[in-house]
Design an enzyme around this catalytic site. Structure first.
Site, PDB file in Angstrom:
ATOM      1  N   HIS A 107      39.675   9.389  24.268  1.00  0.00           N
ATOM      2  CA  HIS A 107      39.212  10.754  24.004  1.00  0.00           C
ATOM      3  C   HIS A 107      38.019  11.191  24.863  1.00  0.00           C
ATOM      4  O   HIS A 107      37.107  11.856  24.389  1.00  0.00           O
ATOM      5  CB  HIS A 107      38.873  10.914  22.528  1.00  0.00           C
ATOM      6  CG  HIS A 107      40.060  10.846  21.619  1.00  0.00           C
ATOM      7  ND1 HIS A 107      41.326  11.222  22.024  1.00  0.00           N
ATOM      8  CD2 HIS A 107      40.181  10.451  20.326  1.00  0.00           C
ATOM      9  CE1 HIS A 107      42.165  11.056  21.009  1.00  0.00           C
ATOM     10  NE2 HIS A 107      41.510  10.591  19.981  1.00  0.00           N
ATOM     11  N   HIS A 181      41.705  17.812  17.711  1.00  0.00           N
ATOM     12  CA  HIS A 181      41.773  16.641  16.824  1.00  0.00           C
ATOM     13  C   HIS A 181      41.465  17.009  15.371  1.00  0.00           C
ATOM     14  O   HIS A 181      40.853  16.232  14.643  1.00  0.00           O
ATOM     15  CB  HIS A 181      40.798  15.572  17.315  1.00  0.00           C
ATOM     16  CG  HIS A 181      41.197  14.171  16.978  1.00  0.00           C
ATOM     17  ND1 HIS A 181      41.096  13.647  15.704  1.00  0.00           N
ATOM     18  CD2 HIS A 181      41.700  13.185  17.753  1.00  0.00           C
ATOM     19  CE1 HIS A 181      41.500  12.391  15.711  1.00  0.00           C
ATOM     20  NE2 HIS A 181      41.876  12.082  16.955  1.00  0.00           N
ATOM     21  N   GLU A 318      48.350  15.968  17.733  1.00  0.00           N
ATOM     22  CA  GLU A 318      47.637  16.259  18.970  1.00  0.00           C
ATOM     23  C   GLU A 318      48.641  16.476  20.103  1.00  0.00           C
ATOM     24  O   GLU A 318      49.288  15.539  20.554  1.00  0.00           O
ATOM     25  CB  GLU A 318      46.700  15.101  19.314  1.00  0.00           C
ATOM     26  CG  GLU A 318      45.725  14.745  18.205  1.00  0.00           C
ATOM     27  CD  GLU A 318      45.260  13.309  18.300  1.00  0.00           C
ATOM     28  OE1 GLU A 318      44.573  12.975  19.291  1.00  0.00           O
ATOM     29  OE2 GLU A 318      45.587  12.505  17.396  1.00  0.00           O
TER      30      GLU A 318
END
Length: 356
Positions: A107, A181, A318
């Protein structure tokens, strides 16, 4: 429609952080803020017209500064994992942070996009409102090359569609794979687990992963496994038998990238239904893949209204290109963005209820 703008607190550098709440004609609303371009709440009706917040999160800005489980985050520069944090662009090797168990990159790195201030610009409309957030990720941030100029626009309309558009340009070849997210629970953020949610994903295969959840480069058919969500499956049924599926054991449930049958065109990717409330969510995207995560390891105390968020308390969907894409040229599309090109992708989270 209307947008309420308020100062929600100050950034670590003392800058006012504005929160924007977009409310439609039904009284349903979405709140987003300048810190991290984070979604802080999504309040929508159930089949009886009762409103509830279906996004996990916190009541104050302070809880979003520092580790916060990625709740509501705009994720970048690279959503999901990069194996060993290594990739090559045009023959040049790059090493980014190993922030996923000290082994892989996850991420966007140690800080990521959600730990920065974004300048928010609200725009009211008759049937839809929007807030655009902008920042420039400087050359070398998290060891990614190039200045990345990013705008993320959240639009909320009278149909209860949350539309997220991601736009970016760069002055050097770099990676760009942005996503959101938000942890959803259609029963309400305090409902408990999402095991009573039925999830459908239009994918025949996942990207097969190793024990560190890094793609091997191969695809695995979902047929005959709890990962077969093509016709919809109650999460409880899949989670009860996840240990029968070797691909699910390392995650302790669902944390997998589904390669969508529709490819890189705008279309339906996934849907979720919660029978008790009658709430229904559909995900449409022009991205080629989607990650389902069922908060397998989540254990966060003191959420909104004093809620505690434990294992399986929410789910994420996602939209993205495949994890570790730069190291697997056989995966669809590319996450390499070059000067003169524009990264421009849209995802829609559409919320409905049985009586509509």
């Amino acid at each position: 429609m209307s947008i309420k703008t308020e100062v929600w607190g100050k950034s670590p550098k003392g800058k006012d952080v504005h929160k924007f709440t977009m409310t439609n004609s039904m009284g349903a609303s979405v709140s987003v803020m300048e810190w991290g371009a984070i979604v802080t709440s999504i309040i929508v009706p159930d089949a009886g017209g009762n409103m509830d917040d279906i996004a996990l999160g916190f009541d104050s800005l302070d809880r979003y500064i520092g580790p916060h489980g990625c709740f509501g985050d705009t994720v970048g520069r690279y959503g999901n994992r990069i194996g060993a944090g290594k990739f090559t662009i045009d023959g040049k090797a790059y090493q980014v942070a190993l922030n996923d168990n000290g082994i892989n990159h996850l991420h966007g790195g140690n800080v990521g996009f959600a730990a920065h201030f974004w300048t928010g610009t609200p725009k009211e409309g008759e049937h839809e409102d929007s807030v655009s957030f902008h920042r420039i990720s400087p050359d070398g941030e998290e060891n990614y090359p190039g200045n990345l100029d990013v705008t993320v626009t959240f639009t909320w309309n009278d149909m209860c569609d949350l539309i997220i558009r991601y736009e970016a340009t760069t002055d050097k070849p770099t990676l760009c794979n942005l996503t959101n997210h938000t942890y959803f629970n259609l029963g309400g953020h305090k409902h408990g687990t999402v095991k009573d949610h039925e999830v459908a994903i239009d994918a025949d295969v996942i990207t097969k992963v190793d024990k560190g959840l890094i793609p091997t480069g191969d695809y695995m058919p979902v047929v005959g496994t709890p990962l077969d969500l093509r016709d919809g499956l109650l999460l409880e049924e899949g989670l009860e038998v996840y240990e029968t599926c070797p691909q699910m054991i390392p995650a302790g449930g669902y944390d997998h990238n589904f390669v969508l049958r529709k490819g890189e065109v705008m279309g339906a990717a996934a849907s979720v239904y919660h029978e008790e409330t009658g709430r229904y969510m559909e995900v449409l995207t022009d991205q080629p893949a989607i990650q389902l995560y069922t908060a397998c390891t989540t254990d966060i105390k003191g959420g909104k209204d004093g809620a505690d968020y434990g294992h399986y308390s929410g789910f994420c969907l996602e939209t993205q290109h495949c994890p570790d894409d730069p190291n697997h040229p056989n995966f669809p599309g590319t996450t390499i963005l070059r000067p003169g090109e524009k990264y421009d992708t849209t995802t829609i989270y559409a919320f409905r209820a049985d009586d509509e």
